[in-house]
Design an enzyme around this catalytic site. Structure first.
Site, PDB file in Angstrom:
ATOM      1  CG  ASP A 184      -2.072  -0.886   1.189  1.00 61.68           C
ATOM      2  OD1 ASP A 184      -2.080  -1.756   0.298  1.00 61.68           O
ATOM      3  OD2 ASP A 184      -2.978  -0.745   2.029  1.00 61.68           O
ATOM      4  CG  HIS A 234      -4.474   2.856  -0.778  1.00 63.85           C
ATOM      5  ND1 HIS A 234      -5.403   2.234   0.025  1.00 63.85           N
ATOM      6  CD2 HIS A 234      -3.493   3.286   0.071  1.00 63.85           C
ATOM      7  CE1 HIS A 234      -4.998   2.288   1.292  1.00 63.85           C
ATOM      8  NE2 HIS A 234      -3.841   2.934   1.343  1.00 63.85           N
ATOM      9  CG  HIS A 238      -3.642   7.296   2.437  1.00 64.88           C
ATOM     10  ND1 HIS A 238      -3.750   7.312   3.809  1.00 64.88           N
ATOM     11  CD2 HIS A 238      -3.336   6.021   2.096  1.00 64.88           C
ATOM     12  CE1 HIS A 238      -3.510   6.101   4.276  1.00 64.88           C
ATOM     13  NE2 HIS A 238      -3.260   5.294   3.255  1.00 64.88           N
ATOM     14  CG  HIS A 323       2.209  -0.001   4.283  1.00 64.51           C
ATOM     15  ND1 HIS A 323       1.933  -0.912   5.266  1.00 64.51           N
ATOM     16  CD2 HIS A 323       1.089   0.756   4.144  1.00 64.51           C
ATOM     17  CE1 HIS A 323       0.693  -0.719   5.717  1.00 64.51           C
ATOM     18  NE2 HIS A 323       0.156   0.290   5.051  1.00 64.51           N
TER      19      HIS A 323
HETATM   20 NI    NI Z   1      -2.720   3.296   3.139  1.00 63.82          NI
END
Ligand code: NI
Length: 359
Positions: A184, A234, A238, A323
């Site tokens: 991510d 995503h 954010h 991530h």
């Molecule tokens: Ni995130």
């Protein structure tokens, strides 16, 4: 004899009550609110009322609970002679009955308001993939409020809210011994080193990228796809989608979608979602996907701990969260070769989210 005495006593009392001299022979005998009274012939109602203080009380203005708002704000009090409304000059014949009638209480007016009743979200099943089964819709309630007191008189549900319904599913139920590595918050400076590990291990992964970062790196997004990696949504910035209205959610999704090209899944930042988020995503052809295994790599920033987190929680069908952006991800990149080797040794196949959870 007794009757005669009572009559004399009564007449004397009446004479005393009326307060001004009158010849009993000419007096008129009436009742005032049921009490006997003698009046001089020719006395008008107005004169009597003033002399005896006969003032009918006005009604009150009352609120919806019956509490008095304005003591004399209701209907006017009235004088009646023999059951009929009387004026100042209404005669008072012998034997008539004068009644001071209190005015009616009057209720304040009511305002009517329509307001929405928010709907909730229900989910059925288990797992990190959320599919909208039924859209939710807010209900409507009707409220009556006193215009003076502001008290709420009554609330009626005109239309009950309908909860949004989500189906949760999982790759775990498919029974396949496969897992999906997900990354991510990229693309970032660490994305290429993570991609290099995946390519070296011939391992597919799924990247949930932030739109505004991807917009500046179209080459990198193309490289990821060319390398067999899956690129998913995503959001644009954010954002916590649960804090936005429907328009805001749509904008976050569509701007990111324009930056990254086609996607099938939306991973809501912070894993924060509700029925409205699922609805907007669903309308744009995206399913929500969370995760089964949280490596907490962003928090520990420690390759050994990241690896231990995977080993402790992985199961067949698991979606593993790591991530490639949002900070220093060198420890994630450092842990990745060992994690892949260990998973393969355990007999896990590595795959993408869409392959794992199906269309
Ligand atoms: Ni995130």
């Amino acid at each position: 004899m007794l009757e005669a005495l009572l009559l004399v006593a009564g007449l004397t009392l009446a004479l005393l009550l009326i307060g001004f001299p009158a010849s009993l022979g000419h007096a008129r005998f009436i009742t005032v609110d049921g009490r006997p009274m003698a009046v001089t012939p020719g006395t008008t109602l107005a004169q009597l009322a003033e002399a005896r203080g006969i003032i009918p009380r006005d009604g009150a203005l009352v609120d919806i609970a019956g509490d008095v708002l304005v003591p004399s704000g209701g209907g006017k009090g009235t004088l009646e002679v023999d059951g009929k409304p009387a004026g100042a000059t209404t005669p008072l014949p012998d034997g008539s009955a004068l009644v001071a009638r209190r005015g009616r209480d009057v209720s304040e007016k009511l305002d009517r308001h329509l307001a929405p009743i928010p709907n909730g979200t229900k989910s059925a099943g288990r797992g990190p993939v959320l599919t909208l089964v039924r859209k939710g819709s807010p209900g409507t309630k009707e409220t009556f409020v006193g215009t003076v007191s502001r008290r709420t008189a009554a609330v009626f549900v005109v239309r009950p809210p309908v909860d949004a319904l989500l189906r949760r599913s999982s790759g775990l139920s498919a029974g396949q011994r496969a897992v999906a590595l997900t990354f991510d918050d990229g693309p970032s400076a660490y994305t290429t080193s993570i991609l290099a590990v995946l390519q070296a291990k011939r391992a597919p992964g799924t990247f949930f990228v932030i739109g505004r970062q991807a917009a500046g790196r179209p080459d990198l997004i193309a490289r990821l796809r060319a390398a067999g990696q899956e690129v998913e949504n995503h959001t644009w910035s954010h954002a916590d989608l649960t804090k936005l209205d429907a328009q805001g959610v749509r904008s976050e999704i569509t701007r990111a979608a324009q930056a990254i090209g086609g996607a099938k899944f939306l991973r809501p930042p912070y894993g924060a979602y509700n029925g409205s988020v699922a609805e907007e995503a669903g309308a744009l052809g995206l399913r929500l996907v969370l995760w089964d295994v949280d490596t907490l790599d962003w928090k520990t920033r420690n390759a050994a701990k990241i690896t231990a987190a995977v080993k402790a929680a992985v199961r067949p069908g698991a979606i593993i969260l790591m991530h490639d952006g949002g900070g220093d991800r060198s420890q994630t990149a450092a842990a990745l070769p060992g994690i892949i080797d260990w998973l393969l040794e355990q007999g896990y196949a590595l795959t993408t989210v869409s392959t794992l959870v199906g269309p």
